[in-house]
Scaffold this active site. Structure first.
Site, PDB file in Angstrom:
ATOM      1  N   GLU A 190       0.822  -1.219   0.000  1.00  0.00           N
ATOM      2  CA  GLU A 190       0.000   0.000   0.000  1.00  0.00           C
ATOM      3  C   GLU A 190       0.858   1.272   0.000  1.00  0.00           C
ATOM      4  OE1 GLU A 190      -3.585  -1.883   2.752  1.00  0.00           O
ATOM      5  OE2 GLU A 190      -2.067  -0.595   3.665  1.00  0.00           O
ATOM      6  N   GLY A 231       1.727   5.014  -0.535  1.00  0.00           N
ATOM      7  CA  GLY A 231       1.054   6.290  -0.781  1.00  0.00           C
ATOM      8  C   GLY A 231       2.093   7.319  -1.161  1.00  0.00           C
ATOM      9  N   ARG A 232       2.912   7.648  -0.161  1.00  0.00           N
ATOM     10  CA  ARG A 232       3.977   8.650  -0.332  1.00  0.00           C
ATOM     11  C   ARG A 232       4.875   8.345  -1.539  1.00  0.00           C
ATOM     12  NH1 ARG A 232       5.935  10.936   4.290  1.00  0.00           N
ATOM     13  NH2 ARG A 232       4.861   9.219   5.325  1.00  0.00           N
ATOM     14  N   TYR A 291       5.840  16.661  12.242  1.00  0.00           N
ATOM     15  CA  TYR A 291       6.761  15.512  12.318  1.00  0.00           C
ATOM     16  C   TYR A 291       8.218  15.933  12.347  1.00  0.00           C
ATOM     17  CZ  TYR A 291       2.711  13.050  10.265  1.00  0.00           C
ATOM     18  OH  TYR A 291       1.475  12.546   9.985  1.00  0.00           O
ATOM     19  N   CYS A 312       0.360  32.664  12.130  1.00  0.00           N
ATOM     20  CA  CYS A 312       0.670  33.230  13.442  1.00  0.00           C
ATOM     21  C   CYS A 312       1.134  32.140  14.390  1.00  0.00           C
ATOM     22  CB  CYS A 312      -0.555  33.940  13.993  1.00  0.00           C
ATOM     23  SG  CYS A 312      -0.885  35.399  13.045  1.00  0.00           S
TER      24      CYS A 312
HETATM   25  C1  PLP Z   1      -2.629   1.146   6.626  1.00  0.00           C
HETATM   26  C2  PLP Z   1      -1.789   2.080   5.846  1.00  0.00           C
HETATM   27  N1  PLP Z   1      -1.385   1.705   4.616  1.00  0.00           N
HETATM   28  C3  PLP Z   1      -0.620   2.516   3.851  1.00  0.00           C
HETATM   29  C4  PLP Z   1      -0.210   3.748   4.312  1.00  0.00           C
HETATM   30  C5  PLP Z   1       0.613   4.607   3.401  1.00  0.00           C
HETATM   31  O1  PLP Z   1       1.831   4.962   3.928  1.00  0.00           O
HETATM   32  P1  PLP Z   1       2.884   5.719   2.980  1.00  0.00           P
HETATM   33  O2  PLP Z   1       2.160   6.867   2.356  1.00  0.00           O
HETATM   34  O3  PLP Z   1       3.955   6.153   3.908  1.00  0.00           O
HETATM   35  O4  PLP Z   1       3.323   4.732   1.956  1.00  0.00           O
HETATM   36  C6  PLP Z   1      -0.589   4.163   5.584  1.00  0.00           C
HETATM   37  C7  PLP Z   1      -0.146   5.475   6.105  1.00  0.00           C
HETATM   38  O5  PLP Z   1      -0.392   5.912   7.169  1.00  0.00           O
HETATM   39  C8  PLP Z   1      -1.401   3.302   6.372  1.00  0.00           C
HETATM   40  O6  PLP Z   1      -1.815   3.674   7.593  1.00  0.00           O
END
Ligand code: PLP
Length: 461
Positions: free
Chosen positions: A318, A320-321, A362, A389
């Site tokens: 999974e 995302g980043r 972070y 601010c």
């Molecule tokens: C369950 C789960 N999957 C995938 C991700 C995606 O993480 P990243 O964007 O760091 O790959 C997250 C991020 O919080 C997550 O909680």
């Protein structure tokens, strides 16, 4: 306890910067690893993205603006697909989601993770095939679960016994058999270059492995036989560079898989190892390629399955980043340059913590460059700050910018595709910036700028 952001950061010495930050030989040079693949500096000194000058983009769309290099994002999707051809790659929509991005990732063959009713609505509105959607969250409401079932989402990652009860009741009412994964808290926490494996899992997500909740959840689902238990899920953290965290988590989760087999004679067919793959925000970061990742994850899973005498389950991940983060930069205009005598130079831009909370939240590090022109001035250590601010309103803690940086210059901050627009706020009633996708010399608005009318429209008192 962590010190207050402003306090901690004000404590270090300004003129030298952190040890990893080197004075650049050429302050105009771009470090390619930090920028979207189609960004370059043109002969006039301004950055271009997919053939469009940032000066034109600023004139057309205003600043601040998130600029998405669409082909960069698509190429990262393809890199993951190519590296994981027989596995499923779920784009984690929490990183950044809008209809156009849903269509891009769908066209590139990815699946999609959502973690709220709003993300689910966006995915469905964009035409994401529901069977390619996974639904996450530690507190999904009955309304959200109902909607997911009615839409026919491909899998729901269950996170608590109460959710199992709710989903079981909803599935019975509808006479459906939803596919579920059990989210397992494996006691591994990984962030950036480090990971810790703890016996105790003190967090809100998932079912504890060490405490026995994870096996109890899996057995309950199998015994009740209303939900279809497809497999186990573990997500260990974010911005991870070191595969050893995945190794420990895969070992633990596959040991649980073997326990389930021994208890019920069932080998679960799927395994999801989550996301969290790191990207380069600064020259400190050296992320693995998707191909490297695939090799390492497969080796880990194959080895653990052999040790547990399990068939290798169908794997999913999974990211995302790693898909959207490097594909975007934020373009700001400089408003004020303040030399705080003998300490550092503060370069204030027209956005800040409302469009990028990660630095304050972070302690994240970013890079920046003057994007509207090249400069012959010497490099000068600067801090790029916002207009809010809050003294912790820092965008880039330390970066070398040309010493002649001045009001009216455009500054670009790369690596802002993930968890910036998606975490944006209206702090100080600053409207949230638009997102512009650029491809083949064409720029199109995919999320419009919020207006003061939008802000006032919610204010009905
Ligand atoms: C369950 C789960 N999957 C995938 C991700 C995606 O993480 P990243 O964007 O760091 O790959 C997250 C991020 O919080 C997550 O909680």
């Amino acid at each position: 306890m962590r010190a207050h952001e402003a306090g901690a950061l004000h404590g270090d010495i300004g003129s030298r910067g952190p040890a990893w930050l080197r004075t650049p030989v050429d302050v105009n040079a771009l470090v390619p690893e930090l920028w979207p693949r189609n960004v370059a500096r043109a002969a006039d000194g301004a950055l271009t993205v997919a053939g469009r000058s940032v000066r034109d983009l600023a004139a057309e769309f205003g600043t601040p603006v998130y600029v998405l290099d669409e082909d960069d994002l698509r190429s990262r999707c393809r890199d993951f697909r190519a590296a994981f051809p027989t596995e499923d790659v779920y784009y984690a929509g929490k990183a950044f989601l809008c209809r156009a991005v849903v269509r891009m990732i769908a066209e590139e063959g990815l699946h999609l993770d959502v973690c709220s009713g709003g993300e689910l609505a966006t995915a469905l509105a964009a035409g994401m095939p529901p069977e390619r959607i996974g639904f996450h969250g530690n507190n999904k409401s009955v309304a959200e679960l109902s909607r997911a079932l009615d839409a026919g989402v491909g899998r729901i990652i269950v996170d608590s016994f109460q959710e199992i009860d709710r989903l079981t009741a909803l599935a019975r009412e509808r006479g459906v058999r939803p596919r579920v994964l059990v989210r397992v808290t494996v006691g591994v926490e990984a962030h950036t270059h480090e990971f810790i494996a703890t016996a105790h899992e003190d967090q809100k997500f998932g079912f504890s492995l060490a405490g026995g909740a994870a096996i109890a959840a899996a057995l309950r689902i199998l015994d009740e036989d209303v939900l279809e238990l497809r497999g186990l899920h573990s997500h260990i953290g974010s911005q991870i560079f070191d595969a050893s965290g995945f190794e420990v988590s895969a070992r633990r989760v596959l040991a649980l898989q073997a326990q389930i087999r021994d208890a019920r004679g069932v080998e679960l067919p799927e395994l999801d190892l989550g996301g969290g793959f790191g990207i380069a925000y600064t020259t400190q970061d050296d992320p693995a390629t998707p191909a490297d990742l695939a090799k390492r994850l497969r080796k880990i899973v194959d080895g653990e399955c052999a040790a547990e005498r399990l068939a290798v389950p169908h794997l999913s991940i999974e990211p995302g980043r790693a898909i959207v983060g490097p594909a975007v930069f934020t373009l700001y205009e400089v408003g004020t340059v303040k030399d705080v005598d003998g300490i550092r130079t503060y370069v204030s831009v027209d956005g800040g913590m409302s469009d990028n909370i990660r630095t304050a939240l972070y302690d994240a590090s970013y890079s920046a460059t003057v994007a509207s022109r090249a400069s012959v001035a010497e490099p000068m250590l600067a801090r790029v700050v916002g207009k809010h601010c809050e003294s912790g309103d820092i965008v880039v803690k330390d970066e070398f910018l040309p010493a002649d940086v001045q009001p009216g210059d455009l500054v670009a901050v790369p690596g802002t595709g993930a968890y910036c627009r998606s975490m944006a706020s209206n702090y100080n009633h600053v409207p949230r910036p638009p997102v512009v996708a650029v491809r083949d010399g064409q720029a199109r608005l995919i999320v419009r700028r919020e207006t003061e009318e939008d802000l006032l429209a919610l204010d009905v008192g």
